[in-house]
Write an enzyme that holds these catalytic residues in place. Structure first.
Site, short mmCIF file in Angstrom:
data_model
loop_
_atom_site.label_atom_id
_atom_site.label_comp_id
_atom_site.label_asym_id
_atom_site.label_seq_id
_atom_site.Cartn_x
_atom_site.Cartn_y
_atom_site.Cartn_z
N TYR A 51 0.82 -1.22 0.00
CA TYR A 51 0.00 0.00 0.00
C TYR A 51 0.86 1.27 0.00
O TYR A 51 0.39 2.34 0.36
CB TYR A 51 -0.95 -0.01 1.19
CG TYR A 51 -2.20 -0.85 0.96
CD1 TYR A 51 -3.09 -0.52 -0.06
CD2 TYR A 51 -2.51 -1.94 1.76
CE1 TYR A 51 -4.24 -1.27 -0.27
CE2 TYR A 51 -3.66 -2.70 1.55
CZ TYR A 51 -4.52 -2.35 0.54
OH TYR A 51 -5.66 -3.07 0.31
N PHE A 59 -4.92 7.60 6.50
CA PHE A 59 -5.35 6.27 6.97
C PHE A 59 -4.30 5.19 6.75
O PHE A 59 -4.53 4.03 7.06
CB PHE A 59 -6.67 5.87 6.28
CG PHE A 59 -6.60 5.84 4.78
CD1 PHE A 59 -6.08 4.74 4.10
CD2 PHE A 59 -7.09 6.90 4.02
CE1 PHE A 59 -6.02 4.70 2.72
CE2 PHE A 59 -7.02 6.88 2.64
CZ PHE A 59 -6.49 5.77 1.99
N ARG A 87 -13.28 -4.78 -10.52
CA ARG A 87 -13.56 -3.50 -9.85
C ARG A 87 -15.08 -3.27 -9.80
O ARG A 87 -15.61 -2.82 -8.79
CB ARG A 87 -12.89 -2.34 -10.57
CG ARG A 87 -11.38 -2.35 -10.59
CD ARG A 87 -10.75 -1.99 -9.27
NE ARG A 87 -11.09 -0.66 -8.79
CZ ARG A 87 -10.53 -0.11 -7.70
NH1 ARG A 87 -9.60 -0.76 -7.02
NH2 ARG A 87 -10.90 1.07 -7.29
N ARG A 104 -18.88 -5.22 -1.92
CA ARG A 104 -18.73 -4.29 -0.80
C ARG A 104 -20.08 -3.87 -0.22
O ARG A 104 -20.21 -3.70 1.00
CB ARG A 104 -17.88 -3.09 -1.22
CG ARG A 104 -16.37 -3.48 -1.26
CD ARG A 104 -15.55 -2.47 -1.99
NE ARG A 104 -14.11 -2.66 -1.79
CZ ARG A 104 -13.18 -1.97 -2.44
NH1 ARG A 104 -13.54 -1.07 -3.34
NH2 ARG A 104 -11.90 -2.19 -2.19
N ASN A 114 -13.41 -3.28 4.08
CA ASN A 114 -14.31 -3.38 2.92
C ASN A 114 -14.11 -4.67 2.12
O ASN A 114 -14.38 -4.73 0.92
CB ASN A 114 -14.19 -2.12 2.05
CG ASN A 114 -12.78 -1.91 1.51
OD1 ASN A 114 -11.89 -2.73 1.74
ND2 ASN A 114 -12.58 -0.83 0.78
N GLU A 128 1.27 -6.21 -8.88
CA GLU A 128 0.74 -6.79 -7.64
C GLU A 128 0.78 -8.32 -7.68
O GLU A 128 1.06 -8.96 -6.67
CB GLU A 128 -0.68 -6.27 -7.41
CG GLU A 128 -0.70 -4.78 -7.07
CD GLU A 128 -2.09 -4.18 -6.94
OE1 GLU A 128 -2.17 -2.96 -6.69
OE2 GLU A 128 -3.10 -4.91 -7.08
P1 IDP Z 1 -9.80 0.80 -3.42
O1 IDP Z 1 -9.50 -0.40 -2.53
O2 IDP Z 1 -11.27 0.93 -3.72
O3 IDP Z 1 -8.95 0.86 -4.66
P2 IDP Z 1 -8.10 2.90 -2.31
O4 IDP Z 1 -8.41 4.36 -2.38
O5 IDP Z 1 -7.02 2.37 -3.21
O6 IDP Z 1 -9.47 2.11 -2.55
O7 IDP Z 1 -7.74 2.56 -0.79
C1 IDP Z 1 -7.11 1.35 -0.44
C2 IDP Z 1 -7.79 0.82 0.80
O8 IDP Z 1 -7.54 1.71 1.89
C3 IDP Z 1 -9.31 0.71 0.75
O9 IDP Z 1 -9.77 -0.44 0.09
C4 IDP Z 1 -9.68 0.72 2.22
O10 IDP Z 1 -9.45 -0.56 2.83
C5 IDP Z 1 -8.67 1.72 2.77
N1 IDP Z 1 -9.21 3.10 2.78
C6 IDP Z 1 -9.44 3.91 1.73
N2 IDP Z 1 -9.92 5.10 2.12
C7 IDP Z 1 -9.98 5.04 3.47
C8 IDP Z 1 -10.40 5.98 4.47
O11 IDP Z 1 -10.81 7.12 4.20
N3 IDP Z 1 -10.33 5.57 5.78
C9 IDP Z 1 -9.86 4.32 6.12
N4 IDP Z 1 -9.46 3.41 5.22
C10 IDP Z 1 -9.52 3.77 3.90
MG MG Z 2 -6.87 1.05 -4.81
#
Ligand code: IDP
Ligand code: MG
Length: 140
Positions: A51, A59, A87, A104, A114, A128
């Protein structure tokens, strides 16, 4: 439309609630084939690097702790247009915004917990997949 491979993770909230089969059934019924899969416990180093793109986000640290808090299932999924299809099936990051019928919406507990990860581009999918799997572990 072309055959693609994408990278997927069933996250700790999904393994904890014993939802791996239910989520895999959604993939399979939507034409995605699980061509590699293993249940692992990520190290902090792995989760932090995986990540790394989110390092500056507020976060990030919490996300890393969450991803190492329990087992995950890392997967390679294959199918037509697999990256975007996966997606679409996952739904929006925040389950509150996810469309009905998406994983989700059905299963996620919060924006963080999620349930699933999915690569967001073909290029990231390749990176990845290579991060977690060797070529001989992927059987199409
Ligand atoms: P994605 O998984 O839909 O691609 P990303 O923006 O890449 O979303 O974020 C990676 C992961 O980080 C998310 O799946 C979620 O687990 C976590 N995440 C994203 N935004 C937040 C937030 O605002 N608060 C806490 N965790 C978050
Ligand atoms: Mg992502």
């Amino acid at each position: 439309m072309t055959m693609q491979r994408t990278f997927s993770i069933l996250k700790p909230d999904a393994t904890e609630r014993n939802l791996t089969g239910k989520i895999n059934a959604v993939f399979e019924s939507n034409g995605l084939r699980i061509v590699a899969q293993k249940r692992i416990r990520m190290s902090r180093l792995q989760a932090g690097a995986f990540y790394g793109v989110h390092k500056e986000r507020p976060f990030y640290q919490e996300l890393v702790e969450y991803m190492v808090s329990g087992p995950v299932v890392v997967q390679v999924l294959e199918g037509e247009n697999a990256v975007q299809k996966h997606r679409d099936i996952m739904g929006a990051t925040n389950p509150a915004n996810a469309a009905p019928g998406t994983i989700r919406k059905e299963f996620a507990e919060s924006i963080e917990r999620n349930s699933v990860h999915g690569s967001d581009s073909l290029e990231n999918a390749e990176t990845e997949i290579r991060f977690f799997f060797s070529g001989t572990e992927i059987v199409g």
